[in-house]
Design a protein around this motif. Structure first.
Motif, short mmCIF file in Angstrom:
data_model
loop_
_atom_site.label_atom_id
_atom_site.label_comp_id
_atom_site.label_asym_id
_atom_site.label_seq_id
_atom_site.Cartn_x
_atom_site.Cartn_y
_atom_site.Cartn_z
N LEU A 4 0.86 -1.18 0.00
CA LEU A 4 0.00 0.00 0.00
C LEU A 4 0.90 1.23 0.00
CD1 LEU A 4 -2.74 -1.01 2.62
CD2 LEU A 4 -2.66 -1.47 0.15
N VAL A 388 -6.49 3.72 4.52
CA VAL A 388 -5.47 2.68 4.63
C VAL A 388 -6.03 1.47 5.36
CG1 VAL A 388 -3.27 2.07 5.69
CG2 VAL A 388 -3.51 4.26 4.50
N TYR A 392 -6.60 -2.45 3.96
CA TYR A 392 -5.57 -3.32 4.52
C TYR A 392 -6.09 -4.74 4.72
CZ TYR A 392 -2.23 -5.26 7.88
OH TYR A 392 -1.32 -6.06 8.54
N ASP A 396 -0.19 -7.27 4.47
CA ASP A 396 0.14 -6.16 3.59
C ASP A 396 1.26 -5.30 4.18
OD1 ASP A 396 -1.73 -6.96 1.80
OD2 ASP A 396 -3.21 -5.41 2.28
N ILE A 398 2.57 -1.38 4.43
CA ILE A 398 2.10 0.00 4.30
C ILE A 398 3.32 0.91 4.24
CG2 ILE A 398 0.74 1.84 5.37
CD1 ILE A 398 -0.78 -0.40 6.89
N ALA A 419 0.59 -4.07 12.18
CA ALA A 419 0.84 -3.76 10.76
C ALA A 419 2.32 -3.50 10.51
CB ALA A 419 0.02 -2.55 10.35
#
Length: 731
Positions: A4, A388, A392, A396, A398, A419
């Motif tokens: 992302l 976001v 998500y 993933d 970020i 995350a």
């Protein structure tokens, strides 16, 4: 698992086709949805209300209270006007380079003037107003074609005997232009001494440009009002001609001749997705090249469209979002126009950008920041974090980018504790003595520390960040440079972004590039060609560069005829005071030579095409960057790459750029404040022996072709994976 990529702008945006004459007429006669033209002289705590529906709350001065005063053009029309085309719903193409070199590319340029931006002769319509502001000039350029097309349709209708239709179109145009009369100063105020506003036909207008006598204040920094809940209690109406000329906001009723509001116009207008060329081009190139080389298998981009969207209905926004997500893997973030402008124009550009470049904002700007700019900045960062989280899925990665989104890592961390988050700052990071002047210094640092890896362009910026965290938050860095924060170990790294040599090589094969290169060689076959390309702002050091070149010519007058200095300054950012100073220096330099037809300096304050830009890089004998402070500067990297086939010319580079840490003493490093040193660097560059040029260039070329943008992506993502895995093993 997806990557992302989170940045302020998406790589794509939306283009609305308003070529339909009925839509054109509706846009011209739309009711006003914007602020008053006179907010510059008012305090930031003045009562302001965001636009709602087809009416708005306006602030005016007592000298412009008349209901006959034209109101400004809505911001959304300014932005969407740049997406208006004349054929087949395609994005506006840049004008093709002219074959007449003297008239376009090599002609001495002056700041935008009535001669440059004058209105066309539209017969029944008096001049279209322009402005010295870049925004209004861009608006004028793009909308002028609408008026011309509508007038042609009116003439055609008259010729076909459809007098009523012709009369209707002409009437709408006339009414629209009368409402545009004062719109060229939406960010300025009107002179308090003037008892009336000039009409389109008055002597105050010349070639469609408002004379400076009416404009008495610089661009307002308070054009984006805070949300309603942050408004202060409206004050009572002031005595006319007293110390305060504010009045209570009043509503502007929609025009009776235009029952349609903005949403209805853009609801019926066809649109298409086009590439967005503004924003962080280096990041876009890096992600695209890494994806092409297989370093990224699946990605999704999160950002705004880069345009106001209040005028769009929710159904239109939803349709745009679906197309972007399914066909382009872009997830748009929709925020209010006031939030977008308050975030970027006020907080980012008036507060963060100067501070991060070692210029502490003055008190009025700090007051704007405390009153409402921070509210907009926080609101946009929160909106980004929400998108976001919505996109998500576990596993993933970020990756958040740049100073516009400093709070996003921390907000996302609160919502998704496990995350994998990376953050990279593309601009400079100041020393702690400068940074700690920010009132919300702790909030910004905590937002950045929400990431697992915080990246910077150079070791200097990373060192400043560690020191600042220790000074402001009281957290000492570990021996390996990491920072323990909130039960996690945050890695702080320096990884300079690079260029995309593959795409640059392909672009150089364009026939237009070759044509412009030939023109340059034919124009100055026997001269040393010195080139610079910068934004004309207070951080790029253009003034310092010109003063150094002036001293160089004074010390070595023979180079007045042996060298030519082509300085290109882009028009998207310009300070009138700085522009005037630079123009004065250029005039002084050119006046010092007796050869009028061949001045030593060609100053182009205009945008040039990418093909012309590449031609300059290929044919230059010397390239000069004298930024007072800059995160990286990839332009000089592109120059080095392009020089392989030509002169392998030296690079004069400010030691205060991030590129100086990458390229080192292989280029000619200078202190831009030292005119003597800059002048000596000019002389050394133009007189450097061929062997020394070859030796320096070999090292520079190896540097820029090894540390490419794709390498930067792989390096950062590998570091992020490793840091996240180590953290989870400890937990």
């Amino acid at each position: 698992m997806s990557l992302l990529v989170v940045s302020l702008y998406l790589p794509h945006t939306v283009h609305f086709n308003l070529d339909d004459p009925r839509l054109v007429e509706r846009v011209i006669s739309l009711p006003i949805l914007s602020r008053s033209p006179s907010t510059a002289s008012q305090p930031y705590d003045a009562p302001m209300q965001a636009p709602t529906g087809s009416t708005s709350q306006l602030l005016t001065t007592s000298s412009v209270q008349s209901s006959a005063v034209p109101t400004p053009i809505p911001n959304f029309i300014r932005s969407l006007a740049s997406r208006v085309t004349s054929t087949h719903n395609t994005p506006p193409a840049s004008p093709p380079p002219t074959a007449d070199v003297e008239d376009f590319f090599f002609k001495l340029s002056t700041p935008p003037s009535a001669a440059t931006h004058s209105a066309p002769n539209l017969d029944s319509v008096s001049g279209i107003p322009g402005s010295n502001s870049a925004m209004s000039v861009e608006f004028e350029r793009n909308f002028r074609s609408i008026y011309a097309r509508s007038l042609r349709k009116a003439a055609a209708a008259a010729a076909a005997g459809k007098s009523s239709q012709s009369s209707t179109i002409s009437s709408n145009l006339a009414n629209g232009l009368s409402n545009l009369t004062i719109s060229n100063i939406p960010e300025h105020t009107v002179s308090e001494e003037s008892s009336a506003i000039a009409s389109p036909t008055s002597s105050s207008f010349s070639n469609g440009l408002l004379t400076p006598s009416i404009v008495t204040h610089p661009k307002s920094r308070a054009s984006s009002p805070p949300p309603a809940k942050h408004l202060v209690t409206p004050r009572s109406k002031s005595i006319p001609n007293g110390p305060s000329l504010r009045v209570a906001p009043k509503k502007v009723q929609p025009s009776k001749s235009s029952p349609l509001d903005a949403a209805s116009v853009f609801k019926s207008a066809p649109w298409s997705v086009v590439k967005y060329h503004k924003g962080n081009g280096g990041l876009r190139n890096a992600i695209a090249r890494a994806e092409a080389e297989g370093a990224i298998s699946d990605k999704r981009w999160i950002g705004t469209l880069g345009m106001p969207t209040d005028a769009l209905e929710e159904d239109t926004k939803k349709a745009i979002g679906n197309v972007l997500l399914t066909e382009y893997q872009d997830a748009p973030v929709f925020v209010s126009d006031s939030t977008l402008e308050g975030h970027y124009t006020h907080y980012c550009k008036d507060i963060l950008w100067p501070t991060f470049h070692y210029q502490i904002p003055d008190h009025p700007k700090s007051k704007a920041y405390e009153d409402h700019s921070w509210v907009h900045y926080h609101a946009l960062n929160t909106a980004f974090a929400d998108v976001v989280v919505a996109n998500y899925t576990p596993g993933d990665t970020i990756w958040v980018h740049d100073y516009h989104l400093l709070l996003v890592p921390g907000i996302v961390r609160e919502k998704i504790p496990d995350a994998k988050i990376g953050f990279f700052l593309h601009i400079a990071f100041p020393s702690s003595e400068v940074y700690r002047c920010l009132p919300t210094r702790k909030l910004l640092l905590r937002g950045m520390l929400g990431a697992d890896v915080v990246g910077f362009q150079s070791n200097e910026y990373a060192r400043h960040f560690r020191q600042t965290v220790q000074v402001v938050l009281g957290i000492a860095p570990n021996r390996d440079g990491t920072i323990d924060y909130d039960g996690r170990r945050v890695a702080v790294v320096d990884m300079a972004i690079g260029i995309d040599p593959v795409s640059l090589r392909l672009a150089s094969e364009d026939p237009d590039v070759k044509r412009w290169r030939q023109m340059l060689r034919e124009r100055w076959p026997d001269k040393k060609m010195i080139v610079g390309r910068d934004k004309l702002d207070q951080f790029r050091g253009v003034r310092h560069k010109m003063l150094g070149y002036e001293r160089f010519l004074k010390n070595h007058p023979e180079y007045k005829e042996k060298a030519i200095f082509i300085q290109v300054c882009l028009t998207n950012i310009a300070s009138q005071d700085l522009e005037s100073e630079v123009s004065d220096i250029v005039t002084r330099i050119n006046a010092s030579t007796h050869v009028v037809s061949e001045p030593p300096v060609v100053f182009l304050h205009q945008d040039i095409s990418f093909e012309q830009y590449l031609a300059l890089l290929y044919e230059a004998d010397v390239f000069v960057v004298t930024s007072l402070r800059e995160g990286m500067n990839l332009t000089c990297h592109e120059y080095i790459f392009c020089q392989l086939e030509t002169s392998k010319g030296p690079l004069i580079l400010s030691e205060f750029t991030g590129s100086a840490a990458v390229l080192g003493d292989k280029c000619l490093l200078v202190n831009p404040w030292d005119r003597v040193e800059v002048a000596e660097a000019f002389y050394k560059a133009v007189s450097m022996p061929e062997e020394e040029r070859e030796e320096r260039y070999k090292k520079l070329y190896s540097e820029v072709t090894t540390n490419t943008c794709a390498h930067w992506v792989r390096l950062f993502l590998n570091k992020l994976d490793k840091t996240w895995e180590e953290q989870h093993r400890k937990n």
